[in-house]
Design an enzyme around this catalytic site. Sequence first.
Site, PDB file in Angstrom:
ATOM      1  N   HIS A 185       0.927  -1.154   0.005  1.00 62.34           N
ATOM      2  CA  HIS A 185      -0.114  -0.058  -0.071  1.00 62.34           C
ATOM      3  C   HIS A 185       0.822   1.167  -0.160  1.00 62.34           C
ATOM      4  O   HIS A 185       1.798   1.495   1.029  1.00 62.34           O
ATOM      5  CB  HIS A 185      -1.020  -0.049   1.049  1.00 62.34           C
ATOM      6  N   CYS A 186       0.863   1.922  -1.311  1.00 64.30           N
ATOM      7  CA  CYS A 186       1.600   3.181  -1.144  1.00 64.30           C
ATOM      8  C   CYS A 186       0.733   4.574  -0.768  1.00 64.30           C
ATOM      9  O   CYS A 186      -0.256   4.869  -1.397  1.00 64.30           O
ATOM     10  CB  CYS A 186       1.915   3.318  -2.713  1.00 64.30           C
ATOM     11  N   PRO A 187       1.381   5.370   0.224  1.00 57.94           N
ATOM     12  CA  PRO A 187       0.881   6.579   0.622  1.00 57.94           C
ATOM     13  C   PRO A 187       0.803   7.507  -0.156  1.00 57.94           C
ATOM     14  O   PRO A 187       0.079   8.284  -0.313  1.00 57.94           O
ATOM     15  CB  PRO A 187       1.213   6.632   1.953  1.00 57.94           C
TER      16      PRO A 187
ATOM     17  N   ASN B  33      -1.909   6.857  -2.353  1.00 58.38           N
ATOM     18  CA  ASN B  33      -3.187   6.778  -1.730  1.00 58.38           C
ATOM     19  C   ASN B  33      -3.901   5.488  -2.433  1.00 58.38           C
ATOM     20  O   ASN B  33      -5.369   5.425  -2.397  1.00 58.38           O
ATOM     21  CB  ASN B  33      -4.095   7.835  -1.565  1.00 58.38           C
TER      22      ASN B  33
END
Length: 360
Positions: free
Chosen positions: A152-154, A157
């Site tokens: 999951h890449c912030p 998002n």
Amino acid sequence: MAPTHVLRCCQRCLAWIPVIFIALVVCWSYYAYVVELCLYTITMMGERIVYLIFFHVSFVMFVWSYWKTIFTKPANPSKEFCLPKAEKERYEKEERPESQQEILWRAASTLPLYTRTGAGAIRYCDRCQVIKPDRCHHCSACDMCVLKMDHHCPWVNNCVGFSNYKFFILFLAYSLVYCLFIAATVLQYFIKFWTNELNNSAKFHVLFLFFVAAMFCISILSLFSYHLWLVGKNRSTIEAFRAPVFRTGSDKNGFSLGFRKNIAQVFGDQKQYWLLPIFTSQGDGLTFPTRLVNADAEQATVTLQPDSNKCVPEVSVSPLSESQNRLLSNEQQANNTEDHLAENFLKSAESETVTMESES
């Protein structure tokens, strides 16, 4: 319920802060490069035109791939991986893990599953209430099971997985090209800044444009190199830290089909679309060709087991690894040595018998 709902809305809003930050930096870099550098600082018309053309090409590809990475919805398991209603009710009523596993084993008997948990059980998500397909994992941030989940890449998002992994790789590639181009073309004017040859209005933008481009270039280069290595090995970030467990045990190279086929699984067979943020990945995200090594030294074969019902490429049998070949050659040498000793023993016994008969 109300406070929980409000808390989730706040979390969703706060999750967009990194994306907004990147968008603001990109907008400022566009203004600083096009207006302050090309229009106000560069005096040669030919240099200005060449810089603007290459800048806008890299800018468009970078924004396009970034947009696709953000707004491509993660792929989820299909309905066939959900438990039937009757089995689901029995599963929820059962309190013993052994009985629950029996229900899952019966439901998974018709599914194309090759991976297991570390304990050898069926991978089941109690949150989504689905049997997890191979390479599928539950994302706590997205609160869903994602097919071939990588991480999951912030900064986007979004969860990076089967549906947008190619877009993520291209986003890293074009952002690296974007930063490299800016840093390379601004360098000479960055040097002029220290010799006081720039006007006051462009000093601030040229100075920070070079620093920001160089900083992002260094950070993106390491991440881009790492994901290229993962693509070449046909692994996800999760599988790089925790090897998938098959029926024969854990194998970090269980999904590796060779460098070319590993690249084709992410980017597709048509090379003319590799550099475009268009979905061309192979398969459906539910099943993947696997390479299962048979531990039997007599057969010593490598079996590929793709799902025949899915649209996946045919994979040829891969040769044994160097360590396996060395192991097999050692075993064969040992067997040959034993056979040779046995033959010598039999020959000596026969000669002794003939000598004793002649003496008698």
